[in-house]
Design an enzyme around this catalytic site. Sequence first.
Site, PDB file in Angstrom:
ATOM      1  N   ASP A  61      -0.937  -5.264   5.713  1.00  0.00           N
ATOM      2  CA  ASP A  61      -1.854  -6.054   5.164  1.00  0.00           C
ATOM      3  C   ASP A  61      -1.466  -6.097   3.705  1.00  0.00           C
ATOM      4  O   ASP A  61      -0.805  -5.283   3.186  1.00  0.00           O
ATOM      5  CB  ASP A  61      -3.170  -5.837   5.387  1.00  0.00           C
ATOM      6  CG  ASP A  61      -3.555  -4.335   4.985  1.00  0.00           C
ATOM      7  OD1 ASP A  61      -2.550  -3.325   4.833  1.00  0.00           O
ATOM      8  OD2 ASP A  61      -4.655  -4.146   4.355  1.00  0.00           O
ATOM      9  N   GLU A  62      -2.209  -7.184   2.974  1.00  0.00           N
ATOM     10  CA  GLU A  62      -2.159  -7.152   1.591  1.00  0.00           C
ATOM     11  C   GLU A  62      -0.746  -6.928   0.650  1.00  0.00           C
ATOM     12  O   GLU A  62      -0.603  -6.286  -0.300  1.00  0.00           O
ATOM     13  CB  GLU A  62      -3.140  -6.309   1.001  1.00  0.00           C
ATOM     14  CG  GLU A  62      -4.596  -6.797   1.480  1.00  0.00           C
ATOM     15  CD  GLU A  62      -5.646  -5.794   1.029  1.00  0.00           C
ATOM     16  OE1 GLU A  62      -6.785  -6.222   0.879  1.00  0.00           O
ATOM     17  OE2 GLU A  62      -5.456  -4.570   1.087  1.00  0.00           O
ATOM     18  N   ALA A  63       0.371  -7.286   1.422  1.00  0.00           N
ATOM     19  CA  ALA A  63       1.848  -6.952   0.755  1.00  0.00           C
ATOM     20  C   ALA A  63       1.987  -8.120   0.085  1.00  0.00           C
ATOM     21  O   ALA A  63       3.020  -8.995   0.027  1.00  0.00           O
ATOM     22  CB  ALA A  63       2.764  -7.030   2.088  1.00  0.00           C
ATOM     23  N   HIS A  64       1.091  -8.309  -0.996  1.00  0.00           N
ATOM     24  CA  HIS A  64       1.321  -9.538  -2.037  1.00  0.00           C
ATOM     25  C   HIS A  64       2.710  -9.317  -3.082  1.00  0.00           C
ATOM     26  O   HIS A  64       2.870 -10.257  -3.404  1.00  0.00           O
ATOM     27  CB  HIS A  64      -0.023  -9.392  -2.887  1.00  0.00           C
ATOM     28  CG  HIS A  64      -1.273  -9.547  -2.157  1.00  0.00           C
ATOM     29  ND1 HIS A  64      -1.229 -10.319  -1.077  1.00  0.00           N
ATOM     30  CD2 HIS A  64      -2.681  -8.994  -2.397  1.00  0.00           C
ATOM     31  CE1 HIS A  64      -2.501 -10.325  -0.490  1.00  0.00           C
ATOM     32  NE2 HIS A  64      -3.545  -9.223  -1.375  1.00  0.00           N
ATOM     33  N   HIS A  66       0.693  -1.293  -0.080  1.00  0.00           N
ATOM     34  CA  HIS A  66      -0.054   0.011   0.146  1.00  0.00           C
ATOM     35  C   HIS A  66       0.898   1.277   0.050  1.00  0.00           C
ATOM     36  O   HIS A  66       0.671   2.299   0.720  1.00  0.00           O
ATOM     37  CB  HIS A  66      -0.925   0.242   1.052  1.00  0.00           C
ATOM     38  CG  HIS A  66      -2.115  -1.052   1.240  1.00  0.00           C
ATOM     39  ND1 HIS A  66      -3.290  -0.658   0.292  1.00  0.00           N
ATOM     40  CD2 HIS A  66      -2.132  -2.165   1.787  1.00  0.00           C
ATOM     41  CE1 HIS A  66      -3.987  -1.820   0.540  1.00  0.00           C
ATOM     42  NE2 HIS A  66      -3.264  -2.713   1.391  1.00  0.00           N
TER      43      HIS A  66
END
Length: 538
Positions: free
Chosen positions: A343-346, A280
């Site tokens: 979060d969501e550190a893809h 993000h």
Amino acid sequence: MRQRRRIPALVGSLLLVAAAGVACGEASAGGRVPAAEPEVRPLGRIVPVPASVTPEGEPYTLTRATRIGVDEDSAEARALGRYLAGLLRPATGFPLPVVDEAAARDGIRLRLAPDDTGLGDEGYRLASSPDGLTLTARAPAGLFRGVQTLRQQLPSAVERGTVQPGPWKVAGGTVTDTPRYAYRGAMLDVSRHFFTVDEVKRYIDQLALYKVNTLHLHLSDDQGWRIAVDSWPRLTAHGGATEVGGGPGGFYTKEQYREIVRYAAARYQEVIPEIDMPGHTNAALSSYAELNCDGVAPPPYTGVKVGFSSLCASKPVTYDFVDDVIREIAALTPGRYLHIGGDEAHSTSHADYTAFMDRVQPVVAKYGKTVVGWHQLTGATPAEGALGQYWGLDRTPAAEKERVAAAARGGTGLVLSPADRTYLDMKYTKDTPLGLSWAGYVEVRRSYDWDPDSYLAGAPASAVRGVEAPLWTETLATSSDLETMAFPRLPGIAELGWSPAASHDWETYKVRLAEQAPRFDALGIAYHRSPQVPWPAE
């Protein structure tokens, strides 16, 4: 300042539905009841419902002669007296002078009792009789929470900005009230769409009415960086210059951020700033090419997809950047916590993610703050004392839930924000014009009807620090948008955080919630008239 989208103003237990019927009339087949607010609201029929209520005797009546008495030795009590007078003067038209307590024997008294340890840091006792009304608390925060109860016990017209006819009565008896959880939060995403200082203050005031004590500000994301950092000025000059859809964005100067913190503190809310990382982060990556592994800055991003950006975990400059940002924001923030996202550190490998978190968490501690992270932080090693914010769903895989529960058993505290229960940006139904639906549709009952202590299997109830209602803003651009999605779900989540578990009951709650409608209207709060709630007739 942006133009607000106009939304028409809408007119707007303890545990007895029958009593609600007396106050509001019987529900019609369409779920509405006649709009008849009682002259005296039954003691304790408010949101959140109090821990203990003993109705007794005749009501207290606020009159033109009423004085507000405060502890002469407490500057905070005097400030709270002025705050209360400021709330009540416009609608009552009464002068309500703030005086020393001894001069207000038959008025409203705000009394500090430091030895009353049973009330804790935020508890209060409200005693009402024809001879006077006394709010007692061990600490000023408790007085403030008691003031919110007093507001709700008065007719909703007390919230209006012009003189109303009254009468202004508070039912007789005693309320003794303490919170279930110490952490009762709401998050506002100012990164996807930027909200001005005044818009944030408006939300703070709405949160205060329902005894929320934590404001989590999501200050950075792919679409915008919203807080000035002197050592990295392009974060705001470039990274703050856009938002979802390509609007002008914006950011808070340090003084503007301090003003938000001061305003929240005066309402006994702690501000938790969030700088989301390592994912993000497109706004930061676009501002400084050196933060990218390839040294190439991506263009600004105005869409709503997630998971594509990452700070470069292998570069020393990344940690110089993190240290500077945390140092400057920690210096602006008097509260205990600093949220580092996670979060969501893809686009970050698991090895890089754990290495990153191992290096970043000590930086937070170095500058005197305690780490908060989204629950993916439990995939690394949470720092001692850290809080993990769980945002999974009922359908989240069992293995992921167990990883979070195991961290809780190991000492990591939990703040519960299940997305399919508490995410205020989720649509109510498929026909809701605002919001998203990736977590499902979240009607009012679903947001209220769950128990934080038992929600996450395997996590001890002792690990649950409280609840938080996040409000993401991919589709929300005005205060009216925020309100339409937050209300009426926010008061129910606030009740989960404040009220005893034994009081939890949808059938009685929905009646108390319906009785909030005239108060929403008096305050100018746009809200969703869910068919699950027996609202007063328009």
